[in-house]
Enzyme design. Structure first.
Site, PDB file in Angstrom:
ATOM      1  N   ASP A   1       0.873  -1.170   0.000  1.00 57.04           N
ATOM      2  CA  ASP A   1       0.000   0.000   0.000  1.00 57.04           C
ATOM      3  C   ASP A   1       0.913   1.224   0.000  1.00 57.04           C
ATOM      4  O   ASP A   1       2.125   1.106  -0.070  1.00 57.04           O
ATOM      5  CB  ASP A   1      -0.974  -0.012   1.183  1.00 57.04           C
ATOM      6  CG  ASP A   1      -0.255   0.172   2.497  1.00 57.04           C
ATOM      7  OD1 ASP A   1       0.991   0.093   2.505  1.00 57.04           O
ATOM      8  OD2 ASP A   1      -0.922   0.392   3.511  1.00 57.04           O
ATOM      9  N   PHE A   2       0.320   2.403   0.060  1.00 57.10           N
ATOM     10  CA  PHE A   2       1.134   3.591  -0.105  1.00 57.10           C
ATOM     11  C   PHE A   2       1.507   4.252   1.211  1.00 57.10           C
ATOM     12  O   PHE A   2       2.632   4.647   1.413  1.00 57.10           O
ATOM     13  CB  PHE A   2       0.416   4.589  -1.021  1.00 57.10           C
ATOM     14  CG  PHE A   2       0.298   4.074  -2.425  1.00 57.10           C
ATOM     15  CD1 PHE A   2       1.259   4.381  -3.362  1.00 57.10           C
ATOM     16  CD2 PHE A   2      -0.745   3.240  -2.789  1.00 57.10           C
ATOM     17  CE1 PHE A   2       1.185   3.879  -4.650  1.00 57.10           C
ATOM     18  CE2 PHE A   2      -0.835   2.734  -4.073  1.00 57.10           C
ATOM     19  CZ  PHE A   2       0.134   3.056  -5.011  1.00 57.10           C
TER      20      PHE A   2
ATOM     21  N   ILE B   1      -4.805   0.289  -8.802  1.00 58.54           N
ATOM     22  CA  ILE B   1      -4.330   0.177 -10.181  1.00 58.54           C
ATOM     23  C   ILE B   1      -3.754  -1.210 -10.416  1.00 58.54           C
ATOM     24  O   ILE B   1      -3.026  -1.434 -11.360  1.00 58.54           O
ATOM     25  CB  ILE B   1      -3.266   1.257 -10.478  1.00 58.54           C
ATOM     26  CG1 ILE B   1      -2.178   1.257  -9.396  1.00 58.54           C
ATOM     27  CG2 ILE B   1      -3.913   2.636 -10.567  1.00 58.54           C
ATOM     28  CD1 ILE B   1      -1.029   2.195  -9.690  1.00 58.54           C
TER      29      ILE B   1
ATOM     30  N   CYS C   1       1.935   7.630 -25.117  1.00 58.28           N
ATOM     31  CA  CYS C   1       3.110   8.466 -25.364  1.00 58.28           C
ATOM     32  C   CYS C   1       2.760   9.883 -24.911  1.00 58.28           C
ATOM     33  O   CYS C   1       1.723  10.421 -25.289  1.00 58.28           O
ATOM     34  CB  CYS C   1       3.458   8.462 -26.846  1.00 58.28           C
ATOM     35  SG  CYS C   1       4.671   9.731 -27.294  1.00 58.28           S
TER      36      CYS C   1
ATOM     37  N   CYS D   1       3.026  12.266 -28.503  1.00 60.31           N
ATOM     38  CA  CYS D   1       2.043  12.179 -29.597  1.00 60.31           C
ATOM     39  C   CYS D   1       0.698  11.623 -29.128  1.00 60.31           C
ATOM     40  O   CYS D   1      -0.249  11.552 -29.896  1.00 60.31           O
ATOM     41  CB  CYS D   1       2.587  11.332 -30.751  1.00 60.31           C
ATOM     42  SG  CYS D   1       2.684   9.558 -30.385  1.00 60.31           S
TER      43      CYS D   1
HETATM   44 ZN   LIG Z   1       4.780   9.195 -29.580  1.00 62.84          ZN
END
Ligand SMILES: [Zn+2]
Length: 537
Positions: free
Chosen positions: A162-163, A237, A261, A264
């Protein structure tokens, strides 16, 4: 569409009152005044507010507006009173005992309205009808649209760190001397862009793989199998709910299922970066890298050749002495980041839309394994209709919320106990074992005879202690104290009980949201903030 919540930007909420400063002249009764009621000007302010408020609304009218807000939510409230009934915002605010100068800009008026409504919504009154473990079982048995809110606590027994616990990820990051001012930087976007290798050296530990779902995951699956699950809002997650086949769910903080990314914005399947995650390498976008290489061919020779898909993080060295002219080795590189939500990033629109829909249908809220420290997910609790029963299952109490039934202890033990009372349709199925782990975990999953757990009730309260509970938490002691004092002195127990159910935190309005004046005892307020500091360190 306007958001039901203050903001869908992800932040850790340390203090419940982290609001921007108000325009001059605005007043929230005297709740945030440190000077106390002895201050003469305070009294004058209050008298002015009270007079204006009484002139604008009768007590019944003001109570009706507060009930409307608590049941229907912020969005419906603003639509009803401001849009449909064309009530000026300064007048609406008087129902909450808030006086705002008429010359305040519309922007300021809206801001004060939103802050005020959030405060009212946080002051949920406990439903007196539900108090016991049997009540919790009966609620689950009869409910058909259960909203479940899950956090790291449901996965700790699976071996996923856990965090925030003393042995959690943040504590280890600190111990292992990573150059982080704050362990949370690992999930900070600007920091990631500068030093992605830090994130990728730890990512494999939280990557969804090699873990077996816990009884808590299976409990949520059982709710779905029994057609009782409205939706599971998870902050996790780790992909374990997907692994066990839960369909009606929302990954509030994203997941490793895809990666993008940062240059892009191309989305890749999570599997594209899996090898890099396990090798602690920083993945780079192959599309952008190809373009960079093409450009490099046609340009004068670059200082340094562009990286391939993966760069070796071990080659990275931070040079403190060169801080002034320091340029990150990753500057301009097409970094690929898993689509998990970092601090400061916005949650997806889906979160907002689902919540608005779900608040109309929900008939029970169960919070499992989260201390509700990260906004906006933590706000779900106060933004559901306040008449919907709320159950907490967690190791530690959550002082800033007001649950109807609080089951403290090891989450797996608690859900197993509940399932044993819910009958055959809640027989927790054996978890699917990932192929990689076959043979490794088979033995530990052998059915064993479980000792029956007998939860301990904290005095006559709605708080129950199971094995693993944080029994020493100040909040638990306050509840015990309040109920025991209440028994000794039946005449004067209201303020003590109220203090305990408020978790020692100040709330803007008294129970029921009336306009009468109240303030939590100062000693309790100080104690609560002390505990907060201790837990943060
Ligand atoms: Zn890219």
């Amino acid at each position: 569409m306007p958001s039901e919540l203050d903001s869908t930007r992800v932040v850790e909420t340390v203090e419940p009152h982290n609001f921007p400063p108000l325009p001059p002249g605005a007043s929230f009764q005297d709740i945030d005044s440190e000077s106390g009621s002895e201050d003469g000007s305070d009294e004058e302010d209050w008298d002015a507010i009270l007079a204006a408020s009484e002139a604008a609304f009768s007590q019944d009218e003001a109570d009706a507006m507060i009930s409307f807000l608590k049941e229907r939510g912020l969005f419906a409230f603003v639509k009803h009173y401001v849009e449909v009934h064309q009530m000026p915002i300064p007048k609406v605010l008087l129902a909450f005992g808030v006086l705002i100068p008429p010359e305040a800009s519309l922007q300021d008026q809206l801001r004060v309205l939103k802050v005020t409504c959030s405060r009212v919504l946080r002051a949920r009154d406990k439903l007196e009808a539900y108090n016991t473990v049997d009540d919790a079982v009966a609620l689950i048995a009869k409910s058909k649209k259960i909203l479940v809110l899950t956090g790291a606590g449901v996965s700790t027994s699976c071996g996923i760190p856990d965090f925030r616990s003393p042995t959690g990820l943040y504590a280890r990051l600190k111990e292992e001397h990573w150059e982080l001012d704050d362990p949370q930087q690992m999930f900070d976007l600007p920091y990631f862009k500068e030093k992605p290798n830090v994130f990728y050296s730890f990512a494999k530990e939280i990557y969804p793989s090699n873990f077996v779902p816990s009884p808590c995951h299976r409990f949520v699956k059982m709710l779905e199998n029994n057609e009782k699950l409205l939706r599971n809002y998870t902050q996790n997650i780790d992909g374990l709910f997907e692994q066990i086949g839960v369909k009606r769910m929302l990954n509030c903080h994203g997941s490793f299922a895809t990666a993008s990314c940062l240059r892009c914005r191309t989305k890749f399947p999570g599997s594209a970066i899996e090898a890099d995650v396990f090798a602690s390498r920083v993945p780079l976008c192959p599309l952008c890298t190809a373009i960079d290489e093409e450009k490099a061919k046609n340009a004068p020779p670059p200082k340094k050749s562009p990286e391939k898909w993966s760069a070796n993080s071990k080659a990275f060295e931070d040079d403190d002495e060169d801080e002034m002219g320091f340029v990150s080795e990753w500057e301009g590189k097409p970094l690929v980041k898993p689509d998990i939500v970092f601090f400061g990033e916005m949650l997806s629109d889906e979160f907002d839309h689902r919540l608005l829909e779900d608040r109309e249908e929900v008939d029970l809220l169960i919070v499992i394994g989260t201390s509700l420290r990260v906004s906006p997910v933590s706000q779900i609790v106060s933004h559901l209709p306040h008449s919907i029963p709320q159950i907490l299952i967690n190791r530690d109490p959550v002082g800033h919320a007001n649950f109807d039934i609080v089951l403290l202890g090891d989450g797996d033990t608690i859900v197993k106990h509940l399932c044993s009372k819910l009958g055959d349709s809640f027989n927790l199925p054996a978890p699917p074992v990932p192929a990689k782990l076959e043979g490794l975990v088979a033995e530990s999953e052998e059915p064993k005879v479980e000792e029956e757990v007998i939860p301990e009730r904290v005095s006559e309260s709605h708080v129950w202690l199971f094995p693993g509970a944080n029994r020493e938490a100040r909040w638990v002691q306050l509840v015990r104290q309040a109920y025991e004092e209440g028994e000794e002195n039946e005449e004067d127990d209201t303020s003590d009980l109220q203090r305990a159910t408020e978790g020692g935190l100040r709330v803007p309005l008294t129970e029921g949201g009336s306009r009468s004046r109240s303030r939590s005892p100062e000693g309790v307020v100080e104690g609560a903030s002390e505990e907060k500091r201790v837990r943060l360190e």
